[in-house]
Scaffold this motif. Structure first.
Motif, PDB file in Angstrom:
ATOM      1  N   GLU A 101       0.828  -1.214   0.000  1.00 57.82           N
ATOM      2  CA  GLU A 101       0.000   0.000   0.000  1.00 57.82           C
ATOM      3  C   GLU A 101       0.858   1.257   0.000  1.00 57.82           C
ATOM      4  N   ASN A 102       1.881   1.244   0.865  1.00 56.29           N
ATOM      5  CA  ASN A 102       2.751   2.416   0.956  1.00 56.29           C
ATOM      6  C   ASN A 102       3.936   2.362  -0.001  1.00 56.29           C
ATOM      7  N   MET A 104       6.648   0.486   0.336  1.00 59.72           N
ATOM      8  CA  MET A 104       7.834   0.524   1.197  1.00 59.72           C
ATOM      9  C   MET A 104       8.088  -0.886   1.719  1.00 59.72           C
ATOM     10  N   LYS A 180       8.207   5.413   7.748  1.00 62.12           N
ATOM     11  CA  LYS A 180       7.372   5.195   6.559  1.00 62.12           C
ATOM     12  C   LYS A 180       6.725   6.502   6.118  1.00 62.12           C
ATOM     13  N   ARG A 181       7.539   7.440   5.754  1.00 64.06           N
ATOM     14  CA  ARG A 181       6.977   8.723   5.341  1.00 64.06           C
ATOM     15  C   ARG A 181       7.850   9.321   4.249  1.00 64.06           C
ATOM     16  N   LEU A 182       7.176  10.076   3.360  1.00 61.01           N
ATOM     17  CA  LEU A 182       7.860  10.581   2.179  1.00 61.01           C
ATOM     18  C   LEU A 182       8.458  11.967   2.401  1.00 61.01           C
ATOM     19  N   LYS A 183       8.092  12.606   3.498  1.00 66.69           N
ATOM     20  CA  LYS A 183       8.681  13.896   3.854  1.00 66.69           C
ATOM     21  C   LYS A 183       8.949  13.867   5.351  1.00 66.69           C
ATOM     22  N   ASP A 184      10.029  14.486   5.777  1.00 68.86           N
ATOM     23  CA  ASP A 184      10.350  14.502   7.203  1.00 68.86           C
ATOM     24  C   ASP A 184      11.398  15.570   7.440  1.00 68.86           C
ATOM     25  N   THR A 186      11.903  16.744  10.730  1.00 70.76           N
ATOM     26  CA  THR A 186      11.814  16.798  12.181  1.00 70.76           C
ATOM     27  C   THR A 186      13.211  16.667  12.774  1.00 70.76           C
TER      28      THR A 186
ATOM     29  N   VAL B 348       2.770  14.817   8.787  1.00 69.95           N
ATOM     30  CA  VAL B 348       2.903  13.859   7.687  1.00 69.95           C
ATOM     31  C   VAL B 348       2.706  12.448   8.231  1.00 69.95           C
ATOM     32  N   VAL B 349       2.011  11.619   7.450  1.00 69.93           N
ATOM     33  CA  VAL B 349       1.775  10.219   7.831  1.00 69.93           C
ATOM     34  C   VAL B 349       2.087   9.329   6.627  1.00 69.93           C
ATOM     35  N   PRO B 350       2.230   8.009   6.853  1.00 77.01           N
ATOM     36  CA  PRO B 350       2.383   7.118   5.695  1.00 77.01           C
ATOM     37  C   PRO B 350       1.198   7.302   4.758  1.00 77.01           C
ATOM     38  N   PRO B 351       1.416   7.266   3.453  1.00 80.52           N
ATOM     39  CA  PRO B 351       0.312   7.521   2.518  1.00 80.52           C
ATOM     40  C   PRO B 351      -0.944   6.695   2.829  1.00 80.52           C
ATOM     41  N   ALA B 352      -0.762   5.442   3.237  1.00 76.76           N
ATOM     42  CA  ALA B 352      -1.932   4.592   3.497  1.00 76.76           C
ATOM     43  C   ALA B 352      -2.705   5.036   4.738  1.00 76.76           C
ATOM     44  N   ASP B 380       1.573  12.623  -0.827  1.00 76.23           N
ATOM     45  CA  ASP B 380       2.644  12.109   0.029  1.00 76.23           C
ATOM     46  C   ASP B 380       2.298  12.162   1.516  1.00 76.23           C
ATOM     47  N   ASN B 382       1.168  14.463   3.465  1.00 76.36           N
ATOM     48  CA  ASN B 382       1.610  15.663   4.174  1.00 76.36           C
ATOM     49  C   ASN B 382       0.485  16.701   4.162  1.00 76.36           C
ATOM     50  N   GLY B 417       2.634   6.428  12.530  1.00 75.32           N
ATOM     51  CA  GLY B 417       3.889   6.185  11.808  1.00 75.32           C
ATOM     52  C   GLY B 417       4.395   7.422  11.080  1.00 75.32           C
ATOM     53  N   GLY B 418       3.836   8.574  11.416  1.00 80.13           N
ATOM     54  CA  GLY B 418       4.247   9.814  10.763  1.00 80.13           C
ATOM     55  C   GLY B 418       5.106  10.665  11.663  1.00 80.13           C
ATOM     56  N   THR B 419       5.181  11.948  11.353  1.00 80.92           N
ATOM     57  CA  THR B 419       5.934  12.855  12.213  1.00 80.92           C
ATOM     58  C   THR B 419       5.323  14.253  12.193  1.00 80.92           C
TER      59      THR B 419
END
Lengths: 473, 473
Positions: A101-102, A104, A180-184, A186, B348-352, B380, B382, B417-419
């Motif tokens: 799904e993700n 990854m 598991k994230r596409l932007k970060d 932090t 931001v979180v995992p896309p799913a 993504d 976000n 699972g995001g940030t």
């Protein structure tokens, strides 16, 4: 002598300590036994907590620890301190999750790169990193070295795909960066600092890797050029006019290609003309064979316009494998041909400076009277210039000459706007050459980070920087 | 009081020191005057050597220095220490070279992002970073913040394109990391550590940026969905089935879209149904309008299959600009609507996990009795979840409530699972929230790096970490 009692408490009997068992952990694929340093013990952790304990023990006892993946490195980053401990990731080789799904995957560092890619294939997915040693290298080693390889021109290097990691710090803390994230954004990008740090700033114990949908088709073109100049002009033209970026543009000089070719099994050989000075293997991928065929046809027309001929072309698996086999056999031929008397380099220059770099190999050949195989990733300016001992040269003369040759080569790539290593790393091999590429202040800023994160210098000491540089205050 | 004599020796009379002149350098676009801290002086270097001298002076005198680009940041990273010095990059705004052979540009950090992109357009080239504030933000600020924006789903964030930089270290050394090369593993990846470090680990004075051939065509689809659930399902379906990754997938909740729409000039408005709960702006790019049209048509069919309707669609510049105007006006409408009583987030979180995140906004709305605009980069994961003071709520009640709401939101994204920040950064705003996303050991490793590179904590202190955290030993 190191205190084995402490190690046994962590790993039980599951370690190697006999001289006959540890010797194969005293080298990597650097190919020169001068670099050999045998460890006192090799441990095989199966979980993160053991590695955390190992590093705490290492700090208490002042024992150097060297992480080791598949041992396929080419600059000695997995060669331990003599009498130290090797931490092998052989038993941490689970694919923990393929998250379709993700897009990854979560893996342990000991997964062989090709094993991961085969698992992904079943899901129509693709790990875009493509080190040439994918049959043996571990994914953890790829990440620790930021391996480049044959597809970086389109897909970038391994680092591009690392989204997160569990890491044991040099002092034995378990850290998590990214995920598991596409932007970060932090805090600091510790993840990309530790990726490519050659095992000197942390030990990866779990990795989150981005994967992509597998292209529907691939196709290759093996082109032969009477003159090297035509091949480099072709690469520039291809970058300018192609509507799609090729997934690979690999270069082999004519003599090296022919020597490699005749060294292969008869059924694997290509028909190569004795007149050719340069070969290019160009690969495209795309949604289907029609699309890839169109790209190949256009690329072939351009070959003709630049004075070359397309020798082999097609989207069939067997055609592609045969072409790639020639390219992949080159470093093995070098080894068979020159034994330990060769130096596999991976210098990189701006793409537009490729013609100058390739011509510089001629200058080195005539100055130092040695053969130099020239092959590698022409699309991104990353070349494996590989000087080899001439048959008539003594080993002593070779050993005396090679530092001067490399020093001249490194100086030239830096002058051209490039650097001394594009994908193999500094390891142990290039520690004393790092100052060619980086000023004292630049190296000092890196050493400051090493000291901040590994104050006792117990994690892979002697790699990238000398032990004395790091310890001197 | 700071020693202005030393500053004058470096910058001559070219600086601001009067209260009336420096106040506009005491804030950024964070939108809450509580964060205001006015500097004692603002300097405008024109060359690298002045910045090196500035940092040496800062270390001698213990004066904090805060770098500043376009001032369009949303987390306070460009807000100085009260009484400190702001180093504005306004006058370092040259495009030094557009290298069409290597597809790289060399720029000073003060170039406005859109100015660079317009210059590139003339060469058929493209800077793929796309912060929403491209009209005002400086390229140096994008790099220092690792700006994300609306095209990251296809092209990645700004960091992806930074190949090299000249950097003044916190102690005033001029350093060069990376360069005009596509691969580089020569020592630690200092470049990507300093990129995104929000001006706390170095001041960029020159940047080498990779650019790409400009896509021949673009096209947008503005889709309306009766239910939010349908929109998030559509995003997942689009990621699974589309043969090409869209260059943008932007989300706006129905109410926010309508409120923004009516706040715009009549000629700019879209026709929006009162029944719509969610809008998605989907953009594709490709080699030509035919190819893009095919992608749009397929994407529109998928909209229908997921219960939505394609409201606007096309490859004409005017159609696209109108659709984007709606999306880009959202944060400005928030500001006009709620004044300083809003909090523009970028979790931001995992896309799913996007459906869960969007649903969580409902929970927050009902728990805290405030409107929350939900918009952002659905592709993504976000999102700009933006709580705003309800009209009937007092400012005191808002100020009392908002820390609890953010704490609950941040906790939830980490659980998913995001940030807490995907593209705006920690800045000054999220210093005390950083521990929600990072353990003590993780933050300690970052602080160790800050101390190693900036031992007197003079470069942008109070950003990412509190001054006391960095100085405590």
């Amino acid at each position: 002598m190191i205190d084995l009692t402490g190690l046994k408490e962590i790993f039980g009997g599951e370690m190697l300590v006999e001289a006959k068992d540890v010797t194969r952990y005293g080298v990597d694929q650097i190919g020169d036994d001068h670099y050999r340093q045998n460890p006192a013990a090799v441990v095989f952790p199966t979980e993160t907590s053991q590695i955390a304990q190992l590093m705490k023990w290492a700090n208490r006892t002042g024992t150097p620890v060297t992480p080791r993946g598949g041992g396929s490195g080419l600059a000695g980053a997995a060669i331990p301190v003599a009498g130290g401990v090797v931490c092998s990731f052989k038993k941490m080789n689970r694919i923990i999750e393929i998250d379709t799904e993700n897009l990854m995957v979560t893996v342990e560092p000991g997964v062989v790169t090709n094993t991961l890619d085969k698992e992904l294939m079943a899901h129509g997915l693709f790990f875009a990193g493509y080190p040439m040693s994918e049959d043996i290298c571990y994914i953890g080693g790829n990440v620790a070295e930021n391996a480049g390889g044959g597809r970086a021109i389109k897909y970038g290097t391994t680092a591009t795909y690392v989204l997160g990691a569990e890491i044991v710090s040099p002092t034995g803390e378990v850290l998590h960066f990214g995920g598991k994230r596409l932007k970060d954004v932090t805090g600091y990008n510790m993840l990309q600092l530790i990726v490519g740090s050659e095992g000197t700033l942390g030990l990866f114990t779990q990795l989150v890797i981005r994967v992509i949908p597998r292209p529907g088709a691939r196709g290759v073109l093996l082109a032969a050029f009477p003159e090297i100049r035509q091949a480099t002009q072709y690469v520039a033209a291809l970058r300018r006019v192609s509507s799609e970026v090729p997934s690979s543009i690999e270069f082999i000089d004519g003599e090296t290609a022919r020597s490699t070719n005749v060294s292969m099994r008869e059924g694997d050989r290509q028909t190569l003309s004795p007149e050719t000075q340069a070969y290019l293997l160009v690969e495209f991928d795309g949604p289907d064979t029609d699309a890839v065929d169109r790209l190949l046809q256009a690329a072939a027309v351009l070959v003709g316009e630049n004075g070359g001929a397309a020798d082999t072309m097609g989207t069939q698996e067997s055609t592609m494998e045969a072409a790639w086999k020639l390219r992949k056999q080159v470093p093995w031929w070098v080894k068979r041909n020159a034994g330990s008397c060769h130096s596999l380099e991976d210098v990189v220059v701006p793409p537009a400076a490729v013609p100058e770099l390739v011509m510089f190999a001629d200058h080195l050949r005539s100055s130092y009277k040695v053969p130099i195989a020239v092959f590698g990733h022409a699309g991104d300016g990353n070349f494996h210039l590989t000087p080899m001992k001439a048959p008539e040269m003594s080993q002593e003369a070779w050993e005396h000459m090679i530092p001067d040759l490399l020093s001249e080569l490194y100086g030239e790539v830096v002058r051209l706007g490039g650097t001394i290593s594009g994908e193999h790393g500094i390891g142990r091999k290039r520690v004393s050459s790092l100052s060619v590429a980086l000023s004292d202040a630049e190296r000092a800023s890196m050493i400051a980070i090493k000291r901040a994160l590994d104050p006792r210098n117990v994690l892979n000491p002697g790699v990238i920087f000398s032990e004395s540089e790091v310890m001197a205050e």
